[in-house]
Scaffold this motif. Structure first.
Motif, mmCIF file in Angstrom:
data_model
loop_
_atom_site.group_PDB
_atom_site.id
_atom_site.type_symbol
_atom_site.label_atom_id
_atom_site.label_comp_id
_atom_site.label_asym_id
_atom_site.label_seq_id
_atom_site.Cartn_x
_atom_site.Cartn_y
_atom_site.Cartn_z
ATOM 1 N N GLN A 6 -0.879 4.729 12.818
ATOM 2 C CA GLN A 6 -0.812 3.424 12.151
ATOM 3 C C GLN A 6 -1.545 3.560 10.941
ATOM 4 O OE1 GLN A 6 0.748 0.016 13.290
ATOM 5 N NE2 GLN A 6 1.951 1.818 14.083
ATOM 6 N N VAL A 7 -1.483 4.567 10.084
ATOM 7 C CA VAL A 7 -1.985 4.833 8.720
ATOM 8 C C VAL A 7 -1.443 3.953 7.741
ATOM 9 C CG1 VAL A 7 -2.534 6.401 6.987
ATOM 10 C CG2 VAL A 7 -3.058 6.934 9.494
ATOM 11 N N SER A 8 -2.197 3.200 7.061
ATOM 12 C CA SER A 8 -1.869 2.182 5.875
ATOM 13 C C SER A 8 -2.797 2.607 4.521
ATOM 14 C CB SER A 8 -1.704 0.895 6.307
ATOM 15 O OG SER A 8 -0.849 0.665 7.405
ATOM 16 N N ARG A 9 -2.117 2.447 3.547
ATOM 17 C CA ARG A 9 -2.653 2.541 2.358
ATOM 18 C C ARG A 9 -2.023 1.618 1.224
ATOM 19 N NH1 ARG A 9 -6.612 2.455 -0.792
ATOM 20 N NH2 ARG A 9 -7.108 4.395 -2.516
ATOM 21 N N ARG A 10 -3.172 0.954 0.732
ATOM 22 C CA ARG A 10 -2.601 -0.253 -0.195
ATOM 23 C C ARG A 10 -3.230 0.008 -1.471
ATOM 24 N NH1 ARG A 10 -3.843 -2.351 4.393
ATOM 25 N NH2 ARG A 10 -2.216 -3.200 5.960
ATOM 26 N N TYR A 11 -2.757 -0.322 -2.652
ATOM 27 C CA TYR A 11 -3.372 -0.301 -4.177
ATOM 28 C C TYR A 11 -2.977 -1.717 -4.569
ATOM 29 C CZ TYR A 11 -2.833 4.566 -3.185
ATOM 30 O OH TYR A 11 -2.986 6.035 -2.742
ATOM 31 N N GLY A 12 -4.118 -2.504 -4.593
ATOM 32 C CA GLY A 12 -3.825 -3.980 -5.000
ATOM 33 C C GLY A 12 -2.798 -4.592 -4.091
ATOM 34 N N GLY A 13 -1.870 -5.139 -4.774
ATOM 35 C CA GLY A 13 -0.844 -5.708 -3.964
ATOM 36 C C GLY A 13 0.278 -4.948 -3.439
ATOM 37 N N ALA A 14 0.185 -3.839 -3.758
ATOM 38 C CA ALA A 14 1.207 -2.861 -3.506
ATOM 39 C C ALA A 14 0.836 -2.021 -2.087
ATOM 40 C CB ALA A 14 1.616 -1.883 -4.581
ATOM 41 N N THR A 15 1.750 -1.935 -1.143
ATOM 42 C CA THR A 15 1.500 -1.051 -0.244
ATOM 43 C C THR A 15 2.279 0.311 -0.206
ATOM 44 O OG1 THR A 15 1.442 -3.142 1.355
ATOM 45 C CG2 THR A 15 1.918 -0.937 2.398
ATOM 46 N N LEU A 40 1.671 2.910 1.950
ATOM 47 C CA LEU A 40 1.991 3.566 3.498
ATOM 48 C C LEU A 40 1.862 2.292 4.255
ATOM 49 C CD1 LEU A 40 0.274 6.987 3.483
ATOM 50 C CD2 LEU A 40 2.420 6.405 3.088
ATOM 51 N N ASP A 41 2.601 2.106 5.185
ATOM 52 C CA ASP A 41 2.602 0.746 5.918
ATOM 53 C C ASP A 41 2.437 1.088 7.501
ATOM 54 O OD1 ASP A 41 2.693 -1.583 6.900
ATOM 55 O OD2 ASP A 41 4.832 -1.975 6.445
ATOM 56 N N GLY A 42 1.537 1.370 7.992
ATOM 57 C CA GLY A 42 1.447 1.713 9.404
ATOM 58 C C GLY A 42 2.055 2.975 9.928
ATOM 59 N N VAL A 43 1.888 4.033 9.269
ATOM 60 C CA VAL A 43 2.588 5.424 9.609
ATOM 61 C C VAL A 43 2.128 5.961 11.000
ATOM 62 C CG1 VAL A 43 2.992 7.575 8.573
ATOM 63 C CG2 VAL A 43 3.087 5.697 7.044
ATOM 64 N N ASP A 44 3.042 6.193 11.934
ATOM 65 C CA ASP A 44 3.046 7.203 12.799
ATOM 66 C C ASP A 44 3.455 8.343 12.521
ATOM 67 O OD1 ASP A 44 1.260 5.236 14.369
ATOM 68 O OD2 ASP A 44 3.099 4.276 15.073
ATOM 69 N N PHE A 45 2.907 9.683 12.684
ATOM 70 C CA PHE A 45 3.396 10.818 12.171
ATOM 71 C C PHE A 45 2.787 11.896 12.890
ATOM 72 C CE2 PHE A 45 4.004 14.056 8.584
ATOM 73 C CZ PHE A 45 5.171 14.530 8.903
ATOM 74 N N VAL A 46 3.492 13.118 13.340
ATOM 75 C CA VAL A 46 2.887 14.118 14.077
ATOM 76 C C VAL A 46 3.394 15.223 13.615
ATOM 77 C CG1 VAL A 46 2.764 15.438 16.322
ATOM 78 C CG2 VAL A 46 2.547 12.905 16.387
ATOM 79 N N VAL A 47 2.725 16.360 13.249
ATOM 80 C CA VAL A 47 2.965 17.688 12.833
ATOM 81 C C VAL A 47 2.640 18.540 13.701
ATOM 82 C CG1 VAL A 47 2.851 19.557 11.138
ATOM 83 C CG2 VAL A 47 2.699 17.224 10.356
ATOM 84 N N PRO A 48 3.457 19.190 14.703
ATOM 85 C CA PRO A 48 2.967 19.953 15.923
ATOM 86 C C PRO A 48 2.420 21.417 15.479
ATOM 87 C CG PRO A 48 5.483 19.274 16.019
ATOM 88 C CD PRO A 48 4.864 18.881 14.704
ATOM 89 N N GLU A 49 1.992 21.777 16.445
ATOM 90 C CA GLU A 49 1.337 23.287 16.186
ATOM 91 C C GLU A 49 2.258 24.263 15.706
ATOM 92 O OE1 GLU A 49 -2.017 24.644 16.627
ATOM 93 O OE2 GLU A 49 -2.353 22.538 15.916
ATOM 94 N N ASN A 94 10.163 3.582 2.236
ATOM 95 C CA ASN A 94 9.247 2.048 2.125
ATOM 96 C C ASN A 94 8.238 1.984 2.908
ATOM 97 O OD1 ASN A 94 11.635 0.858 1.076
ATOM 98 N ND2 ASN A 94 12.845 0.906 2.999
ATOM 99 N N GLY A 95 7.365 3.102 2.709
ATOM 100 C CA GLY A 95 6.051 3.557 3.434
ATOM 101 C C GLY A 95 6.172 3.671 4.722
#
Length: 340
Positions: free
Chosen positions: A6-15, A17-26, A211-212
């Motif tokens: 659930q990673v999000s990153r905003r810059y002012g009013g611009a989003t 990354l919006d609730g990213v769920d992501f896995v990089v396996p071993e 779209n983030g």
């Protein structure tokens, strides 16, 4: 294993990354595919610790790393422009991190030399240590940047469009070399790119960022053959996406996708009745060596593309401005929910 929850990153009013769920396996080569502005570099910068998320967590092998300084995360970062020091030799560039890292810098010159030589051997640059970085080729500079990252033995390596500055032939060779190096090391690589060909070639797994958000993450053949949504299909640059209402046939309303190479063309009014079909006007063609790409315009203005393999041509002679039937097998289409 790298995990974003659930990673999000905003810059002012611009989003970005919006609730990213992501896995990089071993022990995986993960390719992250996205258009310019999709948030690919932002995601890498959050993982590396150059920026922090506004919300969500980032974990490596079960331990949270968000909030930690970048130099304590044991993460390697290979930049698109290589970011080498022009006044240092190849060996000095590679050894820089060993000498100057914040945690346990090396001072034993024999150990520094041994590890630098081993890293250069790993990337195929044995004997290049004495050269200036301005005196070697772009592909060799790319390998120096990789060696400089690998010499510090990171737990995961992030690559930000690492082949973007190379010419086409060199990109192809570096694809093979990067995969071979990763397999020898047994660590995960996360390689971001805007090229669908590069992503599908490089990745054991490929994730599509748009779209983030992560739209789909799958094995490359699964992603290419069975995109799960219109955004994933659009980023593969191999699928026509259009409204089912354009077609003759019993299709559910909504966006559908058909691959460029799975559409046939016939004279207007002659499409087989058992196949879904639509009318479109032929615009122009593009010769690409072993294939030819034909462009059509549907009644609602949608641009459609059809690939013909010249070793087994299946399209009739096409006349610009003339209408044709485009048709395809019912099992060739992917039907999605929501807007196209």
């Amino acid at each position: 294993m790298l995990t974003l929850n659930q990673v999000s990153r905003r810059y002012g009013g611009a989003t970005a990354l919006d609730g990213v769920d992501f896995v990089v396996p071993e022990n995986t080569y993960m390719a992250l595919l996205g258009a310019s502005g999709a948030g690919k570099t932002t995601l890498l910068r959050l993982i590396a610790g150059f920026e922090e998320p506004d919300q969500g967590t980032i974990s490596l092998n079960g331990a949270r790393i968000d909030g930690q300084p970048s130099h304590l995360r044991d993460i390697g970062f290979v930049f698109q422009n290589f970011a080498l020091f022009p006044h240092l030799t190849v060996a000095e560039n590679v050894a820089f991190g060993l000498r100057h890292r914040a945690h346990a810098p090396l001072t034993n010159e024999a150990e520094i030399k041994d590890r630098t030589d081993a890293a250069l051997q790993l990337v195929g640059l044995t004997g290049f240590g004495h050269r200036g970085v301005s005196a070697i080729s772009g592909g060799q500079r790319q390998r120096v940047a990789l060696a400089r990252t690998l010499v510090c033995e990171p737990r995961i390596v992030l690559l930000d469009e690492p082949l973007g500055a190379l010419d086409a032939n060199l990109r192809s060779r570096m694809c093979d070399e990067l995969k071979a190096i990763r397999e020898r090391l047994g660590v995960s690589f996360l390689h971001v790119t805007g090229s669908e060909t590069e992503a599908l070639t490089m990745g054991d797994q490929v994730a599509v960022l748009a779209n983030g958000r992560i739209m789909q993450s799958d094995a490359p053949d699964t992603l290419f053959s069975h995109p799960g949504n219109a955004e994933a299909a659009r980023h593969l640059n191999a699928w026509n996406i259009f409204d089912a209402g354009l077609c003759r046939g019993d299709l559910r309303q909504g966006p559908i996708a058909v691959r460029f190479d799975q559409i046939d063309v016939s004279a207007k009014g002659t499409a087989p009745s058992a196949r879904p079909s639509l009318h479109a006007t032929y615009l122009t063609g593009e010769f690409n060596g072993p294939t030819a790409l034909s462009f059509f315009r549907a009644a609602d203005g949608t641009l459609l593309q059809v690939v013909d393999h010249l070793s087994q041509p299946r399209l009739p002679d096409l006349v610009e401005g003339q209408g044709y039937d485009l048709h395809f097998a019912a099992d060739a289409l992917r039907q999605f929910h929501g807007a196209a």
